[in-house]
Motif scaffolding. Structure first.
Motif, PDB file in Angstrom:
ATOM      1  N   ARG A 327       9.408  -9.718   0.256  1.00  0.00           N
ATOM      2  CA  ARG A 327      10.161 -10.973   0.250  1.00  0.00           C
ATOM      3  C   ARG A 327       9.280 -12.180  -0.040  1.00  0.00           C
ATOM      4  N   ASP A 328       8.132 -12.263   0.614  1.00  0.00           N
ATOM      5  CA  ASP A 328       7.287 -13.459   0.525  1.00  0.00           C
ATOM      6  C   ASP A 328       6.360 -13.476  -0.682  1.00  0.00           C
ATOM      7  N   PHE A 329       5.871 -12.288  -1.105  1.00  0.00           N
ATOM      8  CA  PHE A 329       4.844 -12.254  -2.155  1.00  0.00           C
ATOM      9  C   PHE A 329       5.170 -11.309  -3.309  1.00  0.00           C
ATOM     10  N   ASP A 330       6.334 -10.666  -3.268  1.00  0.00           N
ATOM     11  CA  ASP A 330       6.704  -9.670  -4.287  1.00  0.00           C
ATOM     12  C   ASP A 330       5.609  -8.609  -4.407  1.00  0.00           C
ATOM     13  N   MET A 331       5.171  -8.122  -3.258  1.00  0.00           N
ATOM     14  CA  MET A 331       4.150  -7.080  -3.216  1.00  0.00           C
ATOM     15  C   MET A 331       4.758  -5.777  -2.718  1.00  0.00           C
ATOM     16  N   SER A 332       4.150  -4.694  -3.174  1.00  0.00           N
ATOM     17  CA  SER A 332       4.613  -3.363  -2.778  1.00  0.00           C
ATOM     18  C   SER A 332       3.637  -2.765  -1.778  1.00  0.00           C
ATOM     19  N   PHE A 455       2.268  -4.987 -10.847  1.00  0.00           N
ATOM     20  CA  PHE A 455       1.258  -3.983 -11.177  1.00  0.00           C
ATOM     21  C   PHE A 455       1.837  -2.581 -11.040  1.00  0.00           C
ATOM     22  N   LEU A 456       2.568  -2.339  -9.949  1.00  0.00           N
ATOM     23  CA  LEU A 456       3.146  -1.015  -9.713  1.00  0.00           C
ATOM     24  C   LEU A 456       4.157  -0.652 -10.800  1.00  0.00           C
ATOM     25  N   SER A 457       4.868  -1.655 -11.303  1.00  0.00           N
ATOM     26  CA  SER A 457       5.854  -1.402 -12.362  1.00  0.00           C
ATOM     27  C   SER A 457       5.187  -0.887 -13.629  1.00  0.00           C
ATOM     28  N   ARG A 458       3.925  -1.308 -13.860  1.00  0.00           N
ATOM     29  CA  ARG A 458       3.191  -0.883 -15.066  1.00  0.00           C
ATOM     30  C   ARG A 458       2.433   0.421 -14.831  1.00  0.00           C
TER      31      ARG A 458
END
Length: 508
Positions: A327-332, A455-458
């Motif tokens: 939510r806050d940083f768009d991190m996985s 990054f995870l999407s790539r």
């Protein structure tokens, strides 16, 4: 001495790399300071009041603590090499400017009058006799600045710029005197070598000195160009970083091996001992790194800053941390490992046997006999001693001390109880007995890989590779691996790979 030599042999590549980083930081900073300070002294030598004002300003900069200056620079120029060089230049300017100005303004007036009488131009007077006469003072200022810069550059490791400070910080963090000695002695030797080289250069003529300086600048510019090219090439790599200490070092090497197993062609750069939580999370945001291991409790306490949401159920805590980062940083935040690197209270086994201590509640019976050594954070934060005291209705005397020192203190009977982490190798080294948290007060601290969603999407295959660690590694296994790296000085990469092979997570 045997341990120091052993570490130097085992880690010779890392030591050479750290030494190179330290030399580069120091040399670039000194040269920039010379380019600023000497011309400034030349310009202001005829303007006494303005020169005194500049001396006062540079003097004020000199009084700012180096850590504070680095902290002030981070919001403007980020972390790493750039703020380190800026801070070092700030510290180097004053001694160079002060001595250059003193040297130029102490030239005999009769020489100035003779120069005018012979019709010498401003630049001729400066080149023929002013700079040569002032050179001993200028060189003295440069030597002072050099020693200052090389010593201060050790703090660059705190913001991910590397250098010999990495060994000093890691030595303090892990209570490893060998690492501490390597960092400190090499820094001192480097200062002596630089000082000696400057002394030799000072014996050259002004013309040769300028040629040597220009040559050095060209070499540095070439080096910076190559570094920029290497960085551009490295940008294509997956960069995995870790905090200070053996445990993050082991984990990031596990990540590297797992990713290589999944995709042998993927290029990976590993950056151990990169810095604190703040520096790592900022590096992740700015794409300087791509992955690092983080703990659920730390995410809620320090990153998303929602300590009120911490739940004692590890699964709930992970879910709150994962959702907050998204939510806050768009991190996985991938699935966590089994073990928890959470707080514990520990006593010597002989002390536990004498007073029949098994749980934290048992301490209440002997509270007047307790004198503790606590990490400063544990002594004041809500999930540390204040919370333990309230939750267990327990009060006893304590002193605050650094993490490494507190373990030394209990080993030498200076204190009889300390805080620690459940996977600390010193628990085994000093034969300590962790007390069971029978009220389940301490929050869960499970580790998992953290990365940006973009990054995870790539790199979809990376998620599959890293989540092989999910549910693996017990507290005892992690403590044993930490012991092998911290106490036995085995390679973190070797220890990490051995665990993965033994548990079938990678193949030979």
């Amino acid at each position: 001495m045997h341990n120091v030599i052993s570490v130097l042999i085992k880690q010779r590549q890392q030591v050479v790399s750290a030494l190179g980083q330290h030399v580069a930081l120091s040399l670039i900073s000194i040269l920039i300071a010379i380019v600023i300070a000497v011309p400034l002294a030349i310009v202001l030598r005829r303007h006494k009041h303005l020169a005194e004002f500049c001396l006062q300003i540079t003097g004020i900069f000199q009084t700012i603590p180096s850590l504070a200056l680095l902290g002030l620079l981070i919001p403007f120029v980020g972390i790493g090499t750039t703020p380190s060089i800026i801070a070092l230049v700030v510290y180097a300017i004053m001694p160079i400017f002060q001595d250059a100005y003193s040297g130029l303004t102490s030239i005999d007036n009769s020489l100035e009058e003779a120069g005018h009488a012979f019709g010498l131009s401003y630049w001729q007077r400066l080149w023929i006799y002013e700079l040569p006469l002032a050179m001993p003072m200028i060189v003295s200022g440069i030597r002072i600045a050099t020693v200052l810069v090389i010593g201060t550059a050790t703090l660059a490791a705190l913001i991910g710029a590397g250098g010999l400070g990495t060994y000093i910080l890691l030595g303090i963090e892990t209570n490893n005197n060998s690492l501490l000695i390597i960092g400190a002695v090499l820094s001192a030797l480097l200062a002596l070598v630089f000082s000696g080289v400057i002394k030799l250069i000072s014996k050259l003529s002004l013309k040769k000195m300028v040629i040597a300086l220009i040559t050095l600048l060209v070499i540095i510019c070439g080096g910076l160009g190559y570094h920029a090219y290497s960085s551009a090439q490295q940008a294509k790599n997956v960069v995995i970083a870790g905090k200070l200490g053996s445990e993050p070092d082991i984990l990031i090497h596990m990540y590297k091996d797992l990713i290589h197993q999944q995709d042998p062609h993927q290029k990976i750069t590993v950056k151990p001992n990169f810095g604190t939580t703040e520096f790592l999370i900022n590096s992740l945001k700015s794409n300087r790194i791509n992955i690092y291991p983080e703990f659920t409790g730390t995410v809620l306490e320090s990153i998303t800053k929602q300590p009120q949401l911490i739940n004692r159920d590890p699964k709930v805590t992970y879910r709150i941390a994962r959702d907050g980062l998204k939510r806050d940083f768009d991190m996985s935040y991938l699935k966590p490992m089994h073990y928890q690197n959470g707080y514990t209270l520990a006593v010597r086994k002989s002390f536990a046997e004498k007073y029949h201590l098994h749980t934290i509640s048992d301490l209440k019976r002997i509270a007047p006999k307790l004198h503790a050594g606590f990490d400063p954070d544990f002594a004041k934060q809500r999930d540390g001693y204040p919370g333990v005291s309230k939750n267990y209705d327990l009060k006893f005397k304590y002193k605050t001390m650094s993490p490494a020192i507190r373990y030394k203190a209990i080993a030498n009977d200076r204190v009889n109880i300390v805080d620690g982490y459940t996977t600390d190798p010193q628990i085994r080294q000093y034969h300590l007995q962790p007390l069971r948290d029978n009220h389940k007060f301490f929050p869960p601290y499970q580790g998992a890989p953290l990365m940006k969603q973009s990054f995870l999407s790539r790199h979809r295959s990376i998620k599959k590779a890293l989540e092989k660690l999910s549910g693996h590694i017990t507290d005892r296994q992690m403590q044993e691996m930490n012991y092998l790296v911290t106490i036995k000085h085995e390679s973190a990469g070797k220890v990490a790979r051995h665990y993965l092979l033994v548990h079938g997570l990678i193949k030979k």
